[in-house]
Design an enzyme around this catalytic site. Sequence first.
Site, PDB file in Angstrom:
ATOM      1  N   HIS A 137       0.784  -1.258  -0.068  1.00  0.00           N
ATOM      2  CA  HIS A 137      -0.096  -0.041   0.125  1.00  0.00           C
ATOM      3  C   HIS A 137       0.944   1.315   0.176  1.00  0.00           C
ATOM      4  O   HIS A 137       1.938   1.272   0.548  1.00  0.00           O
ATOM      5  CB  HIS A 137      -0.810  -0.024   1.050  1.00  0.00           C
ATOM      6  CG  HIS A 137      -2.110   0.969   1.098  1.00  0.00           C
ATOM      7  ND1 HIS A 137      -2.045   2.054   1.488  1.00  0.00           N
ATOM      8  CD2 HIS A 137      -3.317   0.607   0.465  1.00  0.00           C
ATOM      9  CE1 HIS A 137      -3.069   2.822   0.958  1.00  0.00           C
ATOM     10  NE2 HIS A 137      -3.868   1.981   0.836  1.00  0.00           N
TER      11      HIS A 137
ATOM     12  N   ASP B 164      -7.922  -4.842  -0.460  1.00  0.00           N
ATOM     13  CA  ASP B 164      -8.578  -5.498  -1.746  1.00  0.00           C
ATOM     14  C   ASP B 164      -8.350  -6.998  -1.756  1.00  0.00           C
ATOM     15  O   ASP B 164      -8.986  -7.769  -2.378  1.00  0.00           O
ATOM     16  CB  ASP B 164      -7.632  -5.011  -2.868  1.00  0.00           C
ATOM     17  CG  ASP B 164      -8.056  -3.550  -3.187  1.00  0.00           C
ATOM     18  OD1 ASP B 164      -9.279  -3.502  -3.035  1.00  0.00           O
ATOM     19  OD2 ASP B 164      -7.297  -2.777  -3.253  1.00  0.00           O
TER      20      ASP B 164
END
Length: 424
Positions: free
Chosen positions: A302, A359
Amino acid sequence: MEQAKLIFRDKEYLLPVHEGSEGEVALDISQLRAQSGAVTYDPGYGNTGACKSSITFIDGDKGILHYRGYPIEELAEKSSFIEVSYLLIHGHLPTVQELEKYKHELVHHSLLHEDMKKMFEGIPSTAHPMGTLATLVAALGAFYDDTTKKSDIDANCIRLMAKMKTIAAFTYKRCIGQPYVYPNNKLSYTADLIHMMYKVPSDQFEVSPLIEEVLDKVLILHADHEQNCSTSTVRMAGSSHANLFATVAAGVGALWGALHGGANQEVLEMLEMIKNDNCDYKKYVNLAKDKNSDFKLMGFGHRVYKNFDPRAKILKASCDKVLAKLGVNDPLLEIAMNLERVALEDPYFVERKLYPNVDFYSGIIYKAIGLPVNMFTVMFALGRVPGWLAQWKEMREEAGQRISRPRQIYTGAVNQKYVPIEQR
Ligand code: COA
């Protein structure tokens, strides 16, 4: 006011320092070009504060996410997606009366104009649902006025929240060739979404409380994430005073990309690829580590969270619960769990702080509840609507709001002389 000193080509410049309510510090360079002729250079905007905002706070090093000052963990456990959307858009938790009014308005704006249904027929049923969503959201601008009157702004925010759910469900039905199921005013937002997607008109249908609970949590966790790519797109498109529907459609387009919301679809496609390669997940872990390959483990890493993604932590618990309760037995899920274990142990991933992100787990949950892979990013978009609306409203209501217009460092040819075509 505190100031920072910049020395550039032997001259000193004083830069005002801004401090946020959580102690974040920024050097104000807004006058630097006018004073020194220089602009700042920050590709990908990794170190640029593009606005002041009171909506969402993230501390990526500590794995903290707050909406309007409330920790995401508490909201995910105690609140609902609709209450959280009110909090984000209006800035405070609603009273009983405010929440009832808000729910009533959402329910009564969830129908689509019948003419919009014809638009679905003009899009191939094989189209990616994100393309259909972006098209239909932009088309709302042809059905509803968009002025800067406060009453119009509030009404259009309600319309977008309410109608995007119906557009998403109709998009799904069109993809799978089933008749559309109209909204049911008696159901909660999330239960109605499930009902419109999964009900077949000829059958009785009960919304599973487990699926409603988990999906509502997924939506809460996606509701805002400060100045991410699609939200920045919404702010940028909206800064020109483009209408709200076109502005949100731009956000849907940005979210679609594989490095952003599209990653949840990519996660499942990656798992499918590994399954078709004898479930050899170790081969793909090695490929992800190989600097000569451009393969990445989708759903890992991320830009902001470099410790852990707090949303992923909450969703992992929901994911475990759904898989256990539904008794899902799918080789893809086994591969996912193996990848998760390796990534948490392997020094390559540990050193680079590449944890499974939101996700990764949302993709697994969607798969377990039977959603087709190409609908995954649409679910992300539904969750992100309140964040887009809140950020757009904040930007438009800011005193002296300016159009977004970054600068650049030109690196192209100089002093070219035009050569007529016959002489080239
Ligand atoms: N698999 C393997 N290696 C990865 C990786 C992944 N998913 N994500 C990052 N890395 C490696 C990079 O190659 C880089 O290695 P290096 O330092 O040896 O060069 C290092 O980790 C840092 O990555 P970087 O690309 O600088 O991070 P970023 O902040 O620019 O990118 C993402 C963040 C999310 C775009 C990136 O991690 C990624 O592409 N992840 C997969 C897509 C995804 O899941 N997106 C959804 C985000 S919610």
